[in-house]
Design an enzyme around this catalytic site. Structure first.
Site, short mmCIF file in Angstrom:
data_model
loop_
_atom_site.label_atom_id
_atom_site.label_comp_id
_atom_site.label_asym_id
_atom_site.label_seq_id
_atom_site.Cartn_x
_atom_site.Cartn_y
_atom_site.Cartn_z
N LYS A 191 0.84 -1.19 0.00
CA LYS A 191 0.00 0.00 0.00
C LYS A 191 0.88 1.25 0.00
CE LYS A 191 -1.84 2.81 2.85
NZ LYS A 191 -1.80 4.03 2.02
N CYS A 248 13.47 10.37 7.26
CA CYS A 248 13.46 9.90 8.66
C CYS A 248 14.83 9.98 9.28
CB CYS A 248 12.93 8.47 8.71
SG CYS A 248 13.79 7.36 7.62
N GLY A 250 6.36 4.78 8.67
CA GLY A 250 5.57 6.01 8.75
C GLY A 250 5.76 6.68 10.09
N SER A 251 4.77 7.43 10.50
CA SER A 251 4.89 8.21 11.73
C SER A 251 4.80 7.30 12.95
CB SER A 251 3.79 9.26 11.77
OG SER A 251 2.54 8.63 11.76
N THR A 252 5.38 7.76 14.03
CA THR A 252 5.34 6.99 15.27
C THR A 252 3.90 6.85 15.75
OG1 THR A 252 7.58 7.67 15.83
CG2 THR A 252 6.21 6.94 17.66
N VAL A 280 1.01 6.64 14.03
CA VAL A 280 0.27 5.59 13.31
C VAL A 280 0.92 4.22 13.57
CG1 VAL A 280 -0.54 4.77 11.05
CG2 VAL A 280 -0.54 7.22 11.56
N GLY A 281 2.25 4.21 13.71
CA GLY A 281 2.95 2.95 14.00
C GLY A 281 2.45 2.30 15.28
N GLU A 307 9.56 15.85 15.44
CA GLU A 307 10.08 15.65 14.09
C GLU A 307 9.41 16.67 13.18
OE1 GLU A 307 8.81 12.07 12.03
OE2 GLU A 307 10.83 11.80 11.27
N GLU A 336 9.15 0.96 11.11
CA GLU A 336 10.21 1.95 10.82
C GLU A 336 9.55 3.31 10.99
OE1 GLU A 336 13.26 1.29 10.41
OE2 GLU A 336 13.50 -0.64 9.42
P1 NAD Z 1 1.94 8.29 8.14
O1 NAD Z 1 2.13 7.53 9.40
O2 NAD Z 1 0.93 9.35 8.13
O3 NAD Z 1 1.56 7.31 6.94
C1 NAD Z 1 2.40 6.22 6.58
C2 NAD Z 1 1.54 5.20 5.85
O4 NAD Z 1 0.59 4.66 6.76
C3 NAD Z 1 0.74 5.75 4.67
O5 NAD Z 1 0.73 4.82 3.63
C4 NAD Z 1 -0.66 5.90 5.27
O6 NAD Z 1 -1.67 5.82 4.30
C5 NAD Z 1 -0.69 4.70 6.20
N1 NAD Z 1 -1.68 4.78 7.28
C6 NAD Z 1 -2.26 5.90 7.80
N2 NAD Z 1 -3.14 5.55 8.76
C7 NAD Z 1 -3.12 4.21 8.86
C8 NAD Z 1 -3.79 3.28 9.69
N3 NAD Z 1 -4.68 3.64 10.60
N4 NAD Z 1 -3.50 1.95 9.53
C9 NAD Z 1 -2.59 1.54 8.64
N5 NAD Z 1 -1.92 2.39 7.81
C10 NAD Z 1 -2.18 3.71 7.93
O7 NAD Z 1 3.39 8.83 7.76
P2 NAD Z 1 3.78 9.79 6.54
O8 NAD Z 1 3.37 11.16 6.87
O9 NAD Z 1 3.33 9.17 5.25
O10 NAD Z 1 5.38 9.66 6.56
C11 NAD Z 1 6.18 10.41 7.37
C12 NAD Z 1 6.67 9.63 8.57
O11 NAD Z 1 7.31 8.42 8.17
C13 NAD Z 1 7.71 10.37 9.38
O12 NAD Z 1 7.44 10.25 10.75
C14 NAD Z 1 9.00 9.65 9.04
O13 NAD Z 1 10.01 9.76 10.00
C15 NAD Z 1 8.53 8.25 8.88
N6 NAD Z 1 9.50 7.47 8.11
C16 NAD Z 1 10.26 6.52 8.75
C17 NAD Z 1 11.20 5.79 8.04
C18 NAD Z 1 12.07 4.74 8.70
O14 NAD Z 1 12.64 3.93 7.98
N7 NAD Z 1 12.21 4.73 10.02
C19 NAD Z 1 11.38 6.03 6.68
C20 NAD Z 1 10.61 7.01 6.07
C21 NAD Z 1 9.66 7.72 6.79
#
Ligand code: NAD
Length: 464
Positions: free
Chosen positions: A162, A271, A215-217, A219-220, A368, A237
Site C-alpha cells: 500500500k 526519517c 511512517g509516523s510513530t 500511526v505505528g 520531528e 520503521e
Molecule cells: P503516516 O504515518 O501518516 O503514513 C504512513 C503510511 O501509513 C501511509 O501509507 C498511510 O496511508 C498509512 N496509514 C495511515 N493511517 C493508517 C492506519 N490507521 N492503519 C494503517 N496504515 C495507515 O506517515 P507519513 O506522513 O506518510 O510519513 C512520514 C513519517 O514516516 C515520518 O514520521 C517519518 O520519520 C517516517 N518514516 C520513517 C522511516 C524509517 O525507515 N524509520 C522512513 C521514512 C519515513
C-alpha cells in the site's frame, strides 16, 4: 492482472508539488478489493513457495532487469508525483534494482541448521510466513517499498503493497513491471488506498501474516496495537530526530559543508534527517560562519534541473505544517540564524532554514519537523553531547564528527540510535541492517538477514 484497479468509488487527484497541477486521478481501493487481493495472494504464494529456489531467484533477477530498463521512466514519474530532484529520483530507481538483485541471491541461501541431538537428527527450516502487507510513507515511495517487498518475496512470501495516498505512481508502475517480468499473477499486488481503509485491513485481515509499516510513530503505535490482537508479526520503521554531533577537534570544513545535505536532502522529508546539529561551544561561531555559505549554496528549484539539490515539499498541507514551526509563539523559543533561498510562485516551496533554539524544550528540538529546518545547539563536553543527543524518544540515525578515533568509538557506543556514521552522513546501505532504537521502530530491514524477518523458524526432530 496483478495490479488491482479500484472500482471508482473513491479517487484522489495527484498534484505535482513543483507546479500544483493535477497530474493524474488515482482510484482508491476498498476493503472488499483488499480482501480480494489477499485471497489471490494466498493462492499465488503456495505456488511461489513451492518453486525451486533457483527459479525464485531467476524470477527476482528478471524483475530487477525490468526495473533497470525503466530507471528513467520511474525517475521521471517520481519527479512529477513527489517533487524529488531528477538525479536523486534516478538513484532511487537504481536502488530498487540493486535491492532486488541483492535479495535475488537469498532464496538459495536461506540455510537452516543441523543441531547435534541424541537419538536422531535435528534440523531447522526457514518457512515463509505467507502473505505480507507492506505500508509505506510518501517521502521515499520506491526505495522503502523495495526494502520490504524484495526480501519478503525472496523468502517465499506473497506481498501486498500500500503506497501513501499522495505518492502511489512509482509503486503502481513497479507492480506492472513485476507482472511484465513474469512474476506470478497475484503474488505482488499494489493497492493504492487510504491508510485507514487498505492499511487497516492489512492489520485486521487474518490471512495477512505480517505487516511492515514505515511512517509516523503515532500511526505505528496504532498498527502495532492492531497487530497484537492476532499476535501478527510486525516491523516498524518510524520517526526520527537525529543528531549531527560536531566536536572542536573535527575537520570543521567537512562537518559544515556536509551538514546541509544531511538535513535538507529530500527537502528534509527524511526519517534520517540530522535535524539537530550539536556543536562544541568553543567552535560554535566558526561553525556557523562556515555553515552559512554552505546553506546559501544549497540549490533549491526545478526538480527536472540536473543541478537541483532540493525540490518542493510534498503537499500544501505538509508545507503549512513545516511553516507552523516558524510562526507566532514558536519563535519565542528559537531565533532564525539564516535561511537559504527557494522559488516563489506555484509549488510547495520552503527555504532551508537554520535555527538557534533558546530553550531545550523548544518544539523544534522535540518534534520531528520532516522539512528543511535544522536547529544548532551548543554543548560543553562529551557527556553533555551524549545527554542532548539521547534526550529524545527517537533513535534512528546520527553523525559524529571528530578526528579523535577513540572518542569516535566512545560516542558511537553511547548514542542511542540504530544507525550512526563517524565523519560522514551515511545512513542507508542495502547490505547493512537499518532500523530504530526506542520509539523510532521495531525490528530491522535490509542487510543479509532481512529475508529471515519474513520467515518462521521450524525445528524438526527425526528419530533414528
Ligand atoms: P503516516 O504515518 O501518516 O503514513 C504512513 C503510511 O501509513 C501511509 O501509507 C498511510 O496511508 C498509512 N496509514 C495511515 N493511517 C493508517 C492506519 N490507521 N492503519 C494503517 N496504515 C495507515 O506517515 P507519513 O506522513 O506518510 O510519513 C512520514 C513519517 O514516516 C515520518 O514520521 C517519518 O520519520 C517516517 N518514516 C520513517 C522511516 C524509517 O525507515 N524509520 C522512513 C521514512 C519515513
Amino acid at each position: 492482472m496483478s495490479l488491482l484497479i479500484a472500482d471508482g468509488s473513491a479517487s484522489l487527484d495527484l498534484i505535482n508539488p513543483a507546479d500544483e497541477t493535477v497530474i493524474r486521478t488515482i482510484e482508491l481501493n476498498s476493503i472488499e478489493q483488499t480482501d480480494e487481493a489477499v485471497a489471490r495472494a494466498v493462492a499465488a504464494q503456495r505456488g511461489w513457495a513451492a518453486l525451486a529456489p533457483a527459479d525464485r531467484a531467476l524470477a527476482l533477477r528478471r524483475f530487477a532487469a525490468a526495473v533497470d530498463s525503466h530507471v528513467d521512466e520511474l525517475a521521471q514519474l517520481e519527479v512529477r508525483n513527489s517533487g524529488h530532484p531528477i538525479g536523486q529520483a534516478r538513484w532511487e530507481a537504481g536502488h530498487v534494482r540493486d535491492v532486488l538483485t541483492y535479495y535475488a541471491a537469498s532464496p538459495e541461501r536461506l540455510i537452516g541448521q543441523q543441531i547435534p541431538v541424541a537419538g536422531g537428527m535435528d534440523v531447522t527450516f526457514h518457512e515463509p510466513l505467507g502473505v505480507v502487507g507492506i505500508i509505506v510513507p510518501w517521502n521515499f515511495p520506491m526505495t522503502i517499498a523495495a526494502w520490504g517487498f524484495a526480501p519478503a518475496l525472496a523468502a517465499g512470501n506473497a506481498v501486498l503493497l500500500k503506497p501513501a495516498e499522495w505518492t502511489p505512481l512509482t509503486a503502481v508502475r513497479l507492480g506492472e513491471l513485476a507482472l511484465e517480468s513474469g512474476l506470478p499473477d497475484g503474488l505482488f499486488t499494489v493497492l493504492p488506498g487510504r491508510g485507514d481503509v487498505v492499511g487497516e485491513r492489512f492489520v485486521t485481515h487474518p490471512d495477512v501474516r505480517k505487516v511492515v509499516f514505515t511512517g509516523s510513530t503515532a500511526v505505528g503505535k496504532r498498527v502495532m496495537a492492531g497487530c497484537a490482537a492476532q499476535v501478527k508479526r510486525v516491523t516498524l520503521e518510524l520517526g526520527g530526530k537525529s543528531a549531527n554531533i560536531v566536536f572542536a577537534d573535527s575537520d570543521l570544513e567537512l562537518a559544515a559543508s556536509s551538514a546541509p545535505g544531511a538535513v535538507f536532502d529530500n527537502a528534509g522529508q527524511d526519517c534520517c534527517a540530522r535535524s539537530r546539529i550539536l556543536v562544541e561551544r568553543g567552535v560554535l561561531d566558526r561553525f556557523l560562519e562556515l555553515l552559512e555559505p554552505a546553506v546559501a549554496a544549497f540549490s533549491v528549484g526545478d526538480p527536472l534541473d540536473e543541478a537541483t539539490q532540493m525540490g518542493p515539499l510534498v503537499s500544501a498541507a505538509h508545507r503549512d505544517r513545516v511553516a507552523s514551526f516558524l510562526e507566532g509563539g514558536e519563535l519565542a523559543e528559537s531565533e532564525i540564524a539564516f535561511r537559504g533561498s527557494a522559488p516563489t510562485g506555484a509549488g510547495f516551496w520552503f527555504a532551508p532554514t537554520v535555527l538557534l533554539p533558546t530553550s531545550p524544550t523548544a518544539r523544534v528540538l522535540t518534534e520531528e519537523i520532516f522539512g528543511p529546518v535544522v536547529s544548532v545547539v551548543p554543548f560543553d563536553d562529551e557527556a553533555d553531547a551524549i545527554r542532548i543527543a539521547n534526550s529524545t524518544e527517537h533513535g534512528l540515525s546520527g553523525s559524529i564528527f571528530t578526528n579523535d578515533m577513540r572518542r569516535g568509538i566512545r560516542m558511537s557506543r553511547a548514542v542511542q540510535s540504530g544507525n550512526l556514521s563517524v565523519n560522514s552522513h551515511s545512513s542507508v546501505r542495502y547490505t547493512t541492517p537499518f532500523g530504530g532504537f526506542k520509539q523510532s521502530g521495531l525490528g530491522r530491514e535490509l542487510g543479509p538477514d532481512a529475508p529471515l524477518a519474513f520467515t518462521e523458524t521450524k525445528n524438526v526432530f527425526f528419530a533414528s
